[in-house]
Write an enzyme that holds these catalytic residues in place. Structure first.
Site, PDB file in Angstrom:
ATOM      1  CG  HIS A 174      -1.897   1.077   1.309  1.00 19.79           C
ATOM      2  ND1 HIS A 174      -3.053   1.010   2.057  1.00 19.79           N
ATOM      3  CD2 HIS A 174      -1.922   2.308   0.733  1.00 19.79           C
ATOM      4  CE1 HIS A 174      -3.723   2.142   1.948  1.00 19.79           C
ATOM      5  NE2 HIS A 174      -3.051   2.958   1.157  1.00 19.79           N
TER       6      HIS A 174
ATOM      7  CG  HIS B 219      -7.677   3.593   0.010  1.00 22.48           C
ATOM      8  ND1 HIS B 219      -7.000   3.090  -1.071  1.00 22.48           N
ATOM      9  CD2 HIS B 219      -6.780   4.354   0.701  1.00 22.48           C
ATOM     10  CE1 HIS B 219      -5.747   3.531  -1.026  1.00 22.48           C
ATOM     11  NE2 HIS B 219      -5.581   4.291   0.032  1.00 22.48           N
TER      12      HIS B 219
ATOM     13  CD  GLU C 177      -7.399   6.621   4.956  1.00 16.99           C
ATOM     14  OE1 GLU C 177      -7.948   6.675   3.837  1.00 16.99           O
ATOM     15  OE2 GLU C 177      -6.272   7.136   5.181  1.00 16.99           O
TER      16      GLU C 177
ATOM     17  CG  HIS D 113      -1.380   6.340  -2.368  1.00 13.05           C
ATOM     18  ND1 HIS D 113      -2.566   6.206  -3.033  1.00 13.05           N
ATOM     19  CD2 HIS D 113      -1.607   5.848  -1.111  1.00 13.05           C
ATOM     20  CE1 HIS D 113      -3.469   5.676  -2.229  1.00 13.05           C
ATOM     21  NE2 HIS D 113      -2.912   5.446  -1.053  1.00 13.05           N
TER      22      HIS D 113
ATOM     23  CG  ASP E 204      -1.536   5.653   2.945  1.00 12.95           C
ATOM     24  OD1 ASP E 204      -1.807   5.472   1.748  1.00 12.95           O
ATOM     25  OD2 ASP E 204      -2.361   6.119   3.764  1.00 12.95           O
ATOM     26  CG  ASP E 205       0.012   8.959   0.825  1.00 16.01           C
ATOM     27  OD1 ASP E 205       0.060   8.937  -0.416  1.00 16.01           O
ATOM     28  OD2 ASP E 205      -0.998   8.620   1.480  1.00 16.01           O
TER      29      ASP E 205
HETATM   30  N1  ADE Z   1      -4.596   8.908  -1.557  1.00 15.49           N
HETATM   31  C1  ADE Z   1      -3.351   8.915  -1.101  1.00 15.49           C
HETATM   32  N2  ADE Z   1      -3.320   8.510   0.168  1.00 15.49           N
HETATM   33  C2  ADE Z   1      -4.583   8.219   0.529  1.00 15.49           C
HETATM   34  C3  ADE Z   1      -5.194   7.742   1.708  1.00 15.49           C
HETATM   35  N3  ADE Z   1      -4.504   7.477   2.822  1.00 15.49           N
HETATM   36  N4  ADE Z   1      -6.522   7.574   1.714  1.00 15.49           N
HETATM   37  C4  ADE Z   1      -7.225   7.847   0.622  1.00 15.49           C
HETATM   38  N5  ADE Z   1      -6.704   8.301  -0.508  1.00 15.49           N
HETATM   39  C5  ADE Z   1      -5.387   8.485  -0.558  1.00 15.49           C
HETATM   40 ZN    ZN Z   2      -3.685   4.823   0.725  1.00 14.10          ZN
END
Ligand code: ADE
Ligand code: ZN
Length: 334
Positions: free
Chosen positions: A14, A194, A197, A16, A275-276
């Site tokens: 996971h 997703h 969350e 992005h 994630d990011d």
């Molecule tokens: N796009 C990038 N990161 C995300 C996240 N944590 N939740 C939803 N969309 C995303």
């Molecule tokens: Zn994500």
């Protein structure tokens, strides 16, 4: 323990690619493309990374992505991520990309996919890291727009393994995308999304029953519903959990309250992911390190999380077995 985590082979499921965009590279690419950004320095930009919720983060994340224009930009972004994988013992990665973030502002689909996939090939050759791409639909946009993206992707089908669903969750339930997921599955893409969350457990039910997803990104709110937990276990579906993301976006107040261990104890199949990472304060290893400390996870539990990362990847059986054998060898000797 830190060294154990750093050295254990793992997969990341996971991530992005736009969320790996570190301020240093963002400034470099902005300069190259003659784009002015509303921050004076790398430090000033980093200071803006304080979020109250998912939307707060998304606003700045989409702003940053606007700097990406050429194939070289997408290549550099992706290759930089692979360099980080190489030093973290990430052996396989499944990378989400958001084509609509780019096509919406006039960047061609082929610019995006060619830049990213050339970096994937280079990473396989230079580092021996395998990867798959997950084309994610933006849930704040319409289903019709997602259909347009599906159409644009078809000439590049061989480069894309799966589809995802990301962006603003609340108010954009999975049901909004049922038809485009059906059509994407018919094209051979594996459905992922997703769910849970910020959205409630009913969004996870919809993602399972309407979108037919093979893996849940996040899934924290599954814990609201015991029947759902049992259903996820029965279907043998994994959750791609992102501890530092959950902390940064206030999904959990702090890591000591993170439900990861509870999830494992209930029998849910959990993986650890970043994630990011450019926005949430750490790469995948840092996620393992901080959650291990917060929840006092054992070496066996870390091994289990790494094993899940291969077991619930989209790799074929032969490659799963190969990676799991190496991992188990590591566990038995450390
Ligand atoms: N796009 C990038 N990161 C995300 C996240 N944590 N939740 C939803 N969309 C995303
Ligand atoms: Zn994500």
């Amino acid at each position: 323990m830190k060294q154990y985590i750093e050295n254990i082979p793992k997969a990341e499921l996971h991530i992005h690619i736009e969320g790996t965009f570190e301020p240093e590279l963002l400034f470099k690419i902005a300069k190259r493309n003659n784009i002015s950004i509303p921050f004076k320095s790398v430090d000033e930009l980093r200071k803006a990374y304080e979020f109250d919720c998912l939307q707060d983060f998304l606003d700045i994340y989409y702003q940053g992505a606007k700097v990406l224009q050429t194939e070289e930009d997408f290549y550099d972004l992706t290759y930089t991520y692979f360099e980080k994988c190489a030093v973290q013992n990430v052996k396989h990665t499944e990378i989400m990309f958001d084509p609509q973030t780019h096509t919406e502002r006039g960047v061609a689909f082929d610019t995006v996919i060619n830049g990213i996939s050339k970096a994937c090939e280079a990473a396989q050759n230079n580092f021996g890291i395998s990867s798959f791409l997950i084309m994610s639909y933006l849930r704040h946009m319409t289903e019709e727009e997602a259909f347009e993206t599906l159409k644009q992707s078809l000439p590049y089908k061989d480069k894309i393994k799966a589809i995802g669903l990301d962006s603003s969750e609340k108010g954009n339930p999975p049901s909004k995308f049922q038809k485009v997921f059906e059509a994407s599955i018919k094209e051979g893409y594996i459905p992922l999304a997703h769910a849970g969350e910020e959205g409630d457990a009913d969004y996870i039910w919809e993602a399972l029953d309407l979108l037919k997803i093979a893996r849940i990104d996040h899934g924290n709110n599954a814990l609201q519903d015991p029947e759902l937990i049992q259903e996820i276990i029965n279907r043998d579906i994994a959750l791609t959990v992102c501890p530092l993301s959950n902390k940064a976006l206030q999904v959990v107040p702090d890591l000591k309250n993170h439900p990861l261990k509870k999830m494992m104890d209930l029998g849910l199949k959990v993986t650890i992911n970043s994630d990011d990472p450019a926005y949430f304060g750490g790469q995948v290893n840092q996620n393992y390190i901080e959650i291990q400390e917060a929840l006092d996870l054992t070496k066996r539990e870390i091994y289990q999380l790494a094993a899940n990362s291969f077991q619930y990847s989209l790799l074929d059986e032969k490659d799963k077995v190969k990676n799991l054998q190496i991992l188990t060898g590591y566990f038995q000797t450390h």
